[in-house]
Design an enzyme around this catalytic site. Structure first.
Site, PDB file in Angstrom:
ATOM      1  CG  LEU A  67      -1.508   3.643  -8.714  1.00  0.00           C
ATOM      2  CD1 LEU A  67      -0.041   3.843  -8.346  1.00  0.00           C
ATOM      3  CD2 LEU A  67      -1.665   2.348  -9.506  1.00  0.00           C
ATOM      4  CB  THR A  89      -8.428   8.291   0.609  1.00  0.00           C
ATOM      5  OG1 THR A  89      -8.115   6.952   0.988  1.00  0.00           O
ATOM      6  CG2 THR A  89      -9.456   8.858   1.561  1.00  0.00           C
ATOM      7  CG  ASN A 114       2.304   7.472   1.523  1.00  0.00           C
ATOM      8  OD1 ASN A 114       1.510   8.392   1.741  1.00  0.00           O
ATOM      9  ND2 ASN A 114       2.024   6.207   1.808  1.00  0.00           N
ATOM     10  CB  SER A 182      -4.296   7.595   6.233  1.00  0.00           C
ATOM     11  OG  SER A 182      -3.163   8.384   5.932  1.00  0.00           O
ATOM     12  N   GLY A 275       4.970  -1.922   1.576  1.00  0.00           N
ATOM     13  CA  GLY A 275       5.853  -2.860   0.908  1.00  0.00           C
ATOM     14  C   GLY A 275       6.225  -4.022   1.806  1.00  0.00           C
ATOM     15  N   GLY A 304       2.407  -5.556   1.450  1.00  0.00           N
ATOM     16  CA  GLY A 304       3.664  -6.258   1.232  1.00  0.00           C
ATOM     17  C   GLY A 304       3.635  -7.409   0.262  1.00  0.00           C
ATOM     18  CE1 TYR A 325       1.009   2.937  -5.087  1.00  0.00           C
ATOM     19  CE2 TYR A 325      -0.461   3.523  -3.307  1.00  0.00           C
ATOM     20  CZ  TYR A 325       0.407   3.898  -4.306  1.00  0.00           C
ATOM     21  OH  TYR A 325       0.658   5.226  -4.540  1.00  0.00           O
ATOM     22  CB  THR A 326       4.390  -0.985  -2.135  1.00  0.00           C
ATOM     23  OG1 THR A 326       3.737   0.062  -1.410  1.00  0.00           O
ATOM     24  CG2 THR A 326       5.888  -0.750  -2.110  1.00  0.00           C
TER      25      THR A 326
END
Length: 347
Positions: A67, A89, A114, A182, A275, A304, A325-326
């Site tokens: 974020l 990161t 993303n 990632s 998510g 999620g 986050y999501t």
């Protein structure tokens, strides 16, 4: 006026504009509000302390990395009630990340795709931002710093990038996260392989011990892994973590699997899916890790979480802490308080 009501007002506007623009606008607004003192009464962190990796966290609900990639919005994020904040990161050198557009909403799935690609201003600017934050200066809470490798660094020399970043962020971190999972940096997930992981962890551990002596302070290191791994890979990773006496593991990053969003708009976009669709696979990895690690190494569960019940499921699977986050994008900051309440230890 509650944060739930405010977010309900803001969300239609935010969802009407480009996802990355909405992301940046929200962070700028939060930083501005914090600097003016408007957020001081929004949410104090719930008091539900947990000791994990030798650190006492005010509560078990944290912000996942991604974020705030540059550590530029720490003070604003600190007003939302998190038990800990993870930023990054970050990479040794500044890099722009992947071309735009690189973030896509899948609202019918409560998901985001993303392919940001570790866009950040480099570790020196990152450290300056952390140092400038009131959160760091006043030792207001727990701050995780997440490190990665530059896109143009050959995978064979990836360890050099991690060591550069570790050296620079170590004095300012409550803990450091090593991101090898990632999907948006070419070949990065190769570092989850047995020989590559062994070499990386051995050098990280050696550097950690040297830095602990130098700074007279031991800073734990956690490894962030992908959900797209099988049982054998989980066993390999768990054994390496134990062998090298690492401090924790964060499970999981985004997924490249698209089964849960098949035929949805944007489903074919390259990148990591986060998510609701990653919830089950993330929990499966947490359960498998817990079976391998037992109580020897703590797990931070992410992936999620869109409700307090989801947060409880992460803990039930074997996590000691959780990160969001999501879910914040779809539920707003009220989700933090909901998860903290759901996880509150019985008195």
């Amino acid at each position: 006026m509650s944060e739930k009501f405010l977010y309900a007002l803001a969300r239609p506007f935010l969802f009407a504009i480009d996802p990355e623009a909405a992301h940046n606008l929200t962070l700028h607004a939060l930083r501005r509000a914090a600097s003016l003192g408007w957020t001081s009464a929004i949410a104090k962190p719930a008091h539900d302390p947990r000791t994990v990796m030798g650190i006492t966290f005010p509560n078990p609900v944290g912000l996942a990395a991604g974020l705030d990639k540059d550590g530029a919005y720490i003070d604003g994020l600190a007003t939302l009630g998190f038990g800990f904040i993870e930023v990054g990161t970050v990479t040794p050198h500044a890099q722009p990340g992947n071309p735009l557009p690189r973030m896509f909403r899948l609202p019918q799935a409560n998901a985001i795709i993303n392919r940001m690609g570790f866009n950040n201003g480099g570790v020196d600017a990152f450290v300056s931002n952390v140092q400038a934050s009131r959160f760091y200066q006043n030792k207001e809470g727990i701050l995780g710093l997440n490190i990665g490798k530059n896109a143009d660094t050959p995978i064979e020399r990836a360890v050099d990038d991690y060591l550069i970043c570790l050296e620079k962020v170590y004095p300012y971190a409550s803990y450091v996260t090593v991101n090898i999972s990632s999907p948006n940096t070419k070949n990065l997930r190769q570092l989850q392989g047995a020989s590559e992981l062994d070499a990386l962890l051995a050098q990280l551990k050696e550097a950690q011990q040297r830095l602990a002596d130098q700074h007279q302070r031991y800073v734990p290191i956690a490894l962030k892994i992908a959900p797209d791994i099988d049982t054998e890979q989980i066993q390999t990773i768990a054994q390496a973590l134990l062998r090298h006496k690492m401090d924790g593991v964060i499970a999981t990053n985004t997924t490249i699997n698209r089964e849960a969003v098949k035929n949805m708009k944007h489903a074919e976009e390259a990148g990591g899916l986060s998510g609701a669709p990653v919830f089950a696979s993330s929990n499966a990895v947490i359960r498998a890790l817990k079976a391998e690690l037992g109580d020897a190494l703590p797990i931070i569960g992410v992936g999620g979480i869109l409700s307090g019940t989801d947060a409880q499921a992460k803990i039930a699977a074997g996590a000691s802490l959780v990160q969001l986050y999501t879910g914040l994008i779809y539920r707003g900051p009220a989700l933090i308080r909901e998860c903290a309440a759901a996880l509150r230890a019985p008195t």
